[in-house]
Motif scaffolding. Structure first.
Motif, mmCIF file in Angstrom:
data_model
loop_
_atom_site.group_PDB
_atom_site.id
_atom_site.type_symbol
_atom_site.label_atom_id
_atom_site.label_comp_id
_atom_site.label_asym_id
_atom_site.label_seq_id
_atom_site.Cartn_x
_atom_site.Cartn_y
_atom_site.Cartn_z
ATOM 1 N N ASP A 11 0.791 -1.280 0.228
ATOM 2 C CA ASP A 11 0.080 -0.082 0.089
ATOM 3 C C ASP A 11 0.968 1.514 -0.231
ATOM 4 O O ASP A 11 0.382 2.235 -0.312
ATOM 5 N N ILE A 12 2.044 1.223 0.473
ATOM 6 C CA ILE A 12 2.982 2.114 0.557
ATOM 7 C C ILE A 12 3.836 2.127 -1.017
ATOM 8 O O ILE A 12 4.509 1.256 -1.148
ATOM 9 N N GLN A 18 3.287 6.886 3.307
ATOM 10 C CA GLN A 18 1.942 6.949 3.232
ATOM 11 C C GLN A 18 1.717 7.615 4.873
ATOM 12 O O GLN A 18 2.349 7.506 5.684
ATOM 13 N N ASN A 42 5.532 13.502 10.703
ATOM 14 C CA ASN A 42 5.291 13.904 9.164
ATOM 15 C C ASN A 42 5.886 15.520 9.082
ATOM 16 O O ASN A 42 5.606 16.021 7.951
ATOM 17 N N SER A 52 6.001 13.355 4.329
ATOM 18 C CA SER A 52 5.446 12.217 3.345
ATOM 19 C C SER A 52 5.420 12.649 2.087
ATOM 20 O O SER A 52 5.154 11.789 1.221
#
Length: 110
Positions: A11-12, A18, A42, A52
């Motif tokens: 998913d990353i 992410q 972040n 990110s």
């Protein structure tokens, strides 16, 4: 330890990040290689840039606002830049990305 599953490594994006929303705020989870992940705050300490959205190279990330570079392993600014970002425990288990929520809470409160 309070490990929480935040998704699958696929998913990353490779050499990307992410955002994971936790009870204490957003954590950036970076994928540097096929099976390597890191988790940090972040926000760049310089001007609050969204890390990110930065450029991932090796085990470092470059802030998209002013090109400050941080180690994803230690959080320490590289080169002539000063400062540090928080890093958090993260591990892979069968392709699942796990964050230690207890440790994130401790480090964010400090």
């Amino acid at each position: 330890m309070n490990w929480i599953d935040v998704g699958h490594i696929d998913d990353i994006p490779l050499r990307g990040a992410q955002i994971v929303k936790t009870s204490i705020g957003c954590v950036a989870v970076f994928r540097t290689d096929e099976q390597e992940v890191f988790a940090t705050s972040n926000s760049c300490p310089h001007k609050g840039g969204p890390l990110s959205e930065g450029i991932v190279h090796g085990r470092k990330v470059t802030c998209p606002l002013h090109n400050w570079v941080f180690s994803l392993e230690t959080g320490v600014a590289q080169g002539a830049d000063a400062g540090q970002i928080a890093t958090y425990p993260v591990r892979l288990d069968g392709g699942r990305v796990l964050l230690d929520l207890d440790e994130i809470g401790k480090r964010s409160a400090a």
